[in-house]
Design an enzyme around this catalytic site. Sequence first.
Site, short mmCIF file in Angstrom:
data_model
loop_
_atom_site.label_atom_id
_atom_site.label_comp_id
_atom_site.label_asym_id
_atom_site.label_seq_id
_atom_site.Cartn_x
_atom_site.Cartn_y
_atom_site.Cartn_z
N HIS A 277 41.22 -0.80 55.42
CA HIS A 277 41.74 0.30 54.59
C HIS A 277 43.00 -0.14 53.87
O HIS A 277 43.76 -0.99 54.34
CB HIS A 277 41.93 1.59 55.38
CG HIS A 277 42.91 1.52 56.53
ND1 HIS A 277 44.27 1.59 56.36
CD2 HIS A 277 42.71 1.43 57.87
CE1 HIS A 277 44.87 1.55 57.54
NE2 HIS A 277 43.95 1.44 58.48
N ASP B 154 45.75 1.72 52.88
CA ASP B 154 47.04 2.37 53.09
C ASP B 154 47.68 1.96 54.40
O ASP B 154 47.04 1.41 55.30
CB ASP B 154 46.90 3.89 53.02
CG ASP B 154 45.95 4.44 54.08
OD1 ASP B 154 44.95 3.77 54.38
OD2 ASP B 154 46.19 5.56 54.58
N ASP C 179 48.73 -2.88 60.49
CA ASP C 179 47.66 -1.91 60.57
C ASP C 179 47.52 -1.28 59.19
O ASP C 179 48.32 -0.45 58.80
CB ASP C 179 48.01 -0.85 61.62
CG ASP C 179 47.09 0.34 61.62
OD1 ASP C 179 46.00 0.27 61.04
OD2 ASP C 179 47.47 1.38 62.20
N GLU D 258 43.03 6.08 54.64
CA GLU D 258 42.48 6.22 55.99
C GLU D 258 43.46 6.91 56.92
O GLU D 258 43.07 7.78 57.71
CB GLU D 258 42.12 4.83 56.54
CG GLU D 258 41.40 4.85 57.87
CD GLU D 258 42.33 4.72 59.08
OE1 GLU D 258 41.83 4.83 60.21
OE2 GLU D 258 43.55 4.52 58.88
N GLU D 259 44.73 6.55 56.82
CA GLU D 259 45.71 7.02 57.80
C GLU D 259 46.01 8.51 57.69
O GLU D 259 46.44 9.13 58.65
CB GLU D 259 47.01 6.23 57.65
CG GLU D 259 46.90 4.73 57.90
CD GLU D 259 46.70 4.39 59.38
OE1 GLU D 259 46.49 5.31 60.19
OE2 GLU D 259 46.75 3.20 59.71
N ASP E 166 39.99 -3.21 61.87
CA ASP E 166 41.10 -2.31 62.15
C ASP E 166 41.41 -2.17 63.63
O ASP E 166 42.10 -1.25 64.05
CB ASP E 166 40.77 -0.92 61.56
CG ASP E 166 42.00 -0.05 61.38
OD1 ASP E 166 43.12 -0.59 61.45
OD2 ASP E 166 41.84 1.16 61.17
N HIS F 180 52.18 2.54 63.76
CA HIS F 180 52.64 3.87 63.38
C HIS F 180 54.08 4.12 63.81
O HIS F 180 54.53 5.26 63.83
CB HIS F 180 51.74 4.98 63.95
CG HIS F 180 50.33 4.94 63.45
ND1 HIS F 180 49.44 5.98 63.62
CD2 HIS F 180 49.64 3.98 62.79
CE1 HIS F 180 48.27 5.66 63.09
NE2 HIS F 180 48.37 4.44 62.59
#
Length: 486
Positions: A76, A78, A115, A145-146, A169, A457
């Site tokens: 992904h 983002d 990530d 995605e996030e 991922d 994150h």
Amino acid sequence: MSELSQLSPKTLWNIFAKICAIPHPSYHEEELATHIMEWAAKQGIPAERDQVGNILLRKPATPGMEKRKPVVLQAHLDMVPQKNNGTVHDFTKDPIRPYIDNGWVKARGTTLGADNGIGMASALAVLGDDSVEHGPLEVLLTMTEEAGMDGAFGLQPNWLQGEILINTDSETEGEIYMGCAGGVDFITTQPLQREALQAGFTTLTLTLKGLKGGHSGADIHLGLGNANKLMARFLCVHGEEFGVRLLDLNGGTLRNAIPREAIAHLAVPTEKLAGFKTAVAAFLNTVTFALAAVEKNIEFVVEATANDGKALTKESQGRFLGLLNATPNGVLRMSDDVKGVVETSLNVGVVTMNENEAQIICLVRSLIDSGKDYVVSMLTSLGELAGAKTTPKGGYPGWKPDPTSPIMAQVREVYQGLFNKTPNIMVIHAGLECGLFKKPYPDMDMVSIGPTITGPHSPDEQVHIGSVELYWQLLTTLLKAIPERA
């Protein structure tokens, strides 16, 4: 950027450095998408985008490998934007600043974006490195995605030609993922009533900070502190004791990140101010002791501030704080089928407040639909009791494990041949896009692999350099070993 160019595999790390240099938080991926499309054109690689912005790049098979099963490498576009308190950084404008530290790549004061930037870089490196042998190859890069898996939701049938999809991922080298949790956002909106403060109050800002934060799926079992829940706990326990009036409360920034900070603006009767500050210090000692194994830097800070806003009425304040305090958080059930893996959890990720209403945004995850449905039912009941409006939103399915998957078996065989050890076959509690891909491509055989990334994150995010090289060996060897079509 030059520092990363010293690392191996060189092509992958150079591409990752370029990804870091281009801002790409969720909903702001266009500059990076444009760069990739321009890069593909210079490489002579066909590339196109669909109606939601997903990018699909294609490369013909290495000569002699045209009959191999076609493969899709997927990542992904983002990244999650999180920064340390005091770090000045605009994720929509400023580059990520990676650096090497004792075998890891980290970022200065922010999330790194490994990530899923490392996975994206690996897929593009395969396209750009003609020494990598492979059959017919596609690279799919999905949007946003996030923040809701927008690209995966929008993926249309008959666009991809591949029979095998390798998702990049995952975040632990030596583990092969064949399933993941589904999820749903849950938004509780509570109306607020306010009134003017009477004389005799001192206004304060109460800040809870210094928590680690982390991924609300991959890290939810670690017992990390949740700033929103800790703030609610304190105010529910001591608010009435000290006659506290709440003016504003905000905490967390993303529903899929464990909140690291919460800030409340309060008014406290001036004659009770000293006792209130003592209670703050005592509460800090309590949670520091309780969370000592996982949280080392908790701060609970009281500062005098000017604020002429209206306070919540006592009834409205009680309803809101009671709701936030009663909202479950963390692991709710471990899986019976997959030992050591969380089945059902939720993260009280974001709390916001304006003049007229407060919102509590949670992310519910479960390996089974009934677990997800039960949590939604529980949160709905809590909202009804508190007189709030509740809205489940953006639900996505889990990826059901297939123990007979040919590509999973082949990854395991290739890994064992390369490293002389057996990888762990896993189901992950975090959400992967594979479950959504199964709707338009139900027959596609899927697996997920990746290097070791810790602290995703959160600003503690880092990727292990040695694991990236092992992951690259696995990926390129696997592509070479893909069998011919039946």
